[in-house]
Motif scaffolding. Structure first.
Motif, PDB file in Angstrom:
ATOM      1  N   ALA A  61       0.741  -1.309   0.035  1.00 59.30           N
ATOM      2  CA  ALA A  61      -0.053  -0.156   0.130  1.00 59.30           C
ATOM      3  C   ALA A  61       0.869   1.224   0.079  1.00 59.30           C
ATOM      4  O   ALA A  61       0.586   2.302  -0.782  1.00 59.30           O
ATOM      5  N   ALA A  62       1.983   1.251   0.795  1.00 60.98           N
ATOM      6  CA  ALA A  62       2.992   2.467   1.091  1.00 60.98           C
ATOM      7  C   ALA A  62       3.610   2.745  -0.501  1.00 60.98           C
ATOM      8  O   ALA A  62       3.573   3.911  -1.029  1.00 60.98           O
ATOM      9  N   ALA A  63       3.828   1.437  -1.105  1.00 61.53           N
ATOM     10  CA  ALA A  63       4.503   1.467  -2.509  1.00 61.53           C
ATOM     11  C   ALA A  63       3.696   2.046  -3.425  1.00 61.53           C
ATOM     12  O   ALA A  63       3.787   3.207  -4.436  1.00 61.53           O
ATOM     13  N   GLN A  64       2.454   1.901  -3.376  1.00 59.35           N
ATOM     14  CA  GLN A  64       1.462   2.025  -4.139  1.00 59.35           C
ATOM     15  C   GLN A  64       0.879   3.619  -4.278  1.00 59.35           C
ATOM     16  O   GLN A  64       0.472   4.335  -5.111  1.00 59.35           O
ATOM     17  N   GLU A  99       2.847 -11.750  -2.122  1.00 58.38           N
ATOM     18  CA  GLU A  99       2.608 -11.003  -1.047  1.00 58.38           C
ATOM     19  C   GLU A  99       3.255  -9.626  -1.108  1.00 58.38           C
ATOM     20  O   GLU A  99       2.573  -8.651  -0.431  1.00 58.38           O
ATOM     21  N   LEU A 100       4.492  -9.627  -1.704  1.00 56.26           N
ATOM     22  CA  LEU A 100       5.226  -8.197  -1.487  1.00 56.26           C
ATOM     23  C   LEU A 100       5.549  -7.848  -2.971  1.00 56.26           C
ATOM     24  O   LEU A 100       5.657  -6.803  -3.540  1.00 56.26           O
ATOM     25  N   PHE A 101       6.706  -8.834  -3.678  1.00 61.40           N
ATOM     26  CA  PHE A 101       7.509  -8.132  -4.561  1.00 61.40           C
ATOM     27  C   PHE A 101       6.673  -7.770  -5.907  1.00 61.40           C
ATOM     28  O   PHE A 101       7.017  -6.641  -6.299  1.00 61.40           O
ATOM     29  N   SER A 102       5.635  -8.348  -6.370  1.00 58.16           N
ATOM     30  CA  SER A 102       4.821  -7.989  -7.460  1.00 58.16           C
ATOM     31  C   SER A 102       4.007  -6.625  -7.171  1.00 58.16           C
ATOM     32  O   SER A 102       4.256  -5.677  -7.885  1.00 58.16           O
ATOM     33  N   GLY A 103       3.514  -6.457  -5.936  1.00 60.81           N
ATOM     34  CA  GLY A 103       2.674  -5.280  -5.830  1.00 60.81           C
ATOM     35  C   GLY A 103       3.537  -4.105  -5.437  1.00 60.81           C
ATOM     36  O   GLY A 103       2.973  -3.064  -5.726  1.00 60.81           O
ATOM     37  N   ALA A 104       4.717  -4.241  -4.781  1.00 66.25           N
ATOM     38  CA  ALA A 104       5.670  -3.017  -4.470  1.00 66.25           C
ATOM     39  C   ALA A 104       6.717  -2.742  -5.328  1.00 66.25           C
ATOM     40  O   ALA A 104       7.527  -2.085  -4.994  1.00 66.25           O
ATOM     41  N   SER A 105       6.281  -3.132  -6.660  1.00 68.53           N
ATOM     42  CA  SER A 105       7.380  -3.094  -7.586  1.00 68.53           C
ATOM     43  C   SER A 105       8.922  -3.184  -7.284  1.00 68.53           C
ATOM     44  O   SER A 105       9.612  -2.231  -7.406  1.00 68.53           O
TER      45      SER A 105
END
Ligand code: PGA
Length: 252
Positions: A61-64, A99-105
């Motif tokens: 969420a923070a990355a997006q 959980e992390l890598f894809s969504g947070a680029s």
């Protein structure tokens, strides 16, 4: 209800107790975001399991929301089951992407994972051992098993242990059985970073939530230090922050 973190010092450890798993996860996510904002090329040691999932959702969420960029962050994962392709949904590699890598680029060229399906497991463990030794992490995120394990360093793991192939304990096999997505049975062997590798981190954050972890937390922070509770060996590290919810902290 007290909504302020209670910070106490037990040996060198810092302990923060928050009312809920949600708040404990938020606290850890904020620490990670602050670190990456201050040092965008930092190296993170990452864990899998049910506990960090909330933390990873908050990082995504923070990355997006563009509060932080993970584009230059390097990652090193703690462990992996033997015998699973990285694309298998029950592999820790697949978990991390999901959980992390894809969504947070994250940049896939900066992600370090163990190949659990390597034909030569001994060679894969040696490759990862050399990689880990040459790349100490700025911050290692850890969960803890109900038996006190960290990574897959089960009770009896020496403080001097490095990356190696291990047999999972009966307790871990039972606990992890509930987490499987596709497999019928938990793999019985894994490759894990050792206790000495974990202790090489500059900073360690242990997140534990729920009453099932309370006994392992009590043993870890009792002041007694020994291989019977691998997480107790973290007491020799000077910069460990234990972030607990009320359930995990209830025997403190
Ligand atoms: P969990 O696992 O987060 O799924 O409880 C923790 C661990 O085994 O290290």
């Amino acid at each position: 209800m007290d909504h302020h973190p209670r910070i106490a010092s037990a040996r060198a450890a810092k302990i923060t107790i928050l009312p809920t798993a949600e708040e404990a996860s938020q606290f850890v996510a904020e620490r990670l975001v602050t670190l990456v904002q201050a040092n965008p090329t930092c190296r993170l040691g990452l864990a899998t399991g049910q506990t960090p999932r909330r933390v990873y959702a908050k990082l995504v969420a923070a990355a997006q929301d563009e509060k932080v960029s993970f584009a230059k962050v390097e990652t090193i994962n703690l462990d992996e089951y033997c015998g699973l392709e990285q694309s298998h949904p029950d592999s820790f590699a697949a978990y991390m992407h999901r959980e992390l890598f894809s969504g947070a680029s994250f940049d896939t060229s900066k992600i370090n994972l163990i190949d659990g399906a390597a034909k030569d497991e001994t060679a894969e463990a040696a490759r990862y051992a050399a990689l880990v030794r040459s790349r100490p992490v700025d911050l290692q995120l850890l969960g803890i098993g109900t038996n006190g394990h960290i990574g897959f360093n089960e009770p009896g793991s020496p403080v001097t242990s490095r990356v190696r192939i291990v047999e999972l304990s009966p307790e871990t096999l039972v606990v992890n059985q509930q987490t499987l997505l596709q497999l019928d049975r938990v793999p019985t062997r894994a490759i894990t970073m050792g206790i000495a590798d974990i202790i090489d981190a500059r900073e360690i954050v242990v997140l534990a939530t729920g009453a099932a972890k309370a006994e392992a937390i009590r043993k870890s922070l009792s002041g007694q230090l020994g291989e019977a509770c691998p997480a107790s060996l973290l007491q020799i590290h000077g910069n460990v922050h234990w972030v607990l919810d009320k359930g995990a902290a209830q025997l403190q």
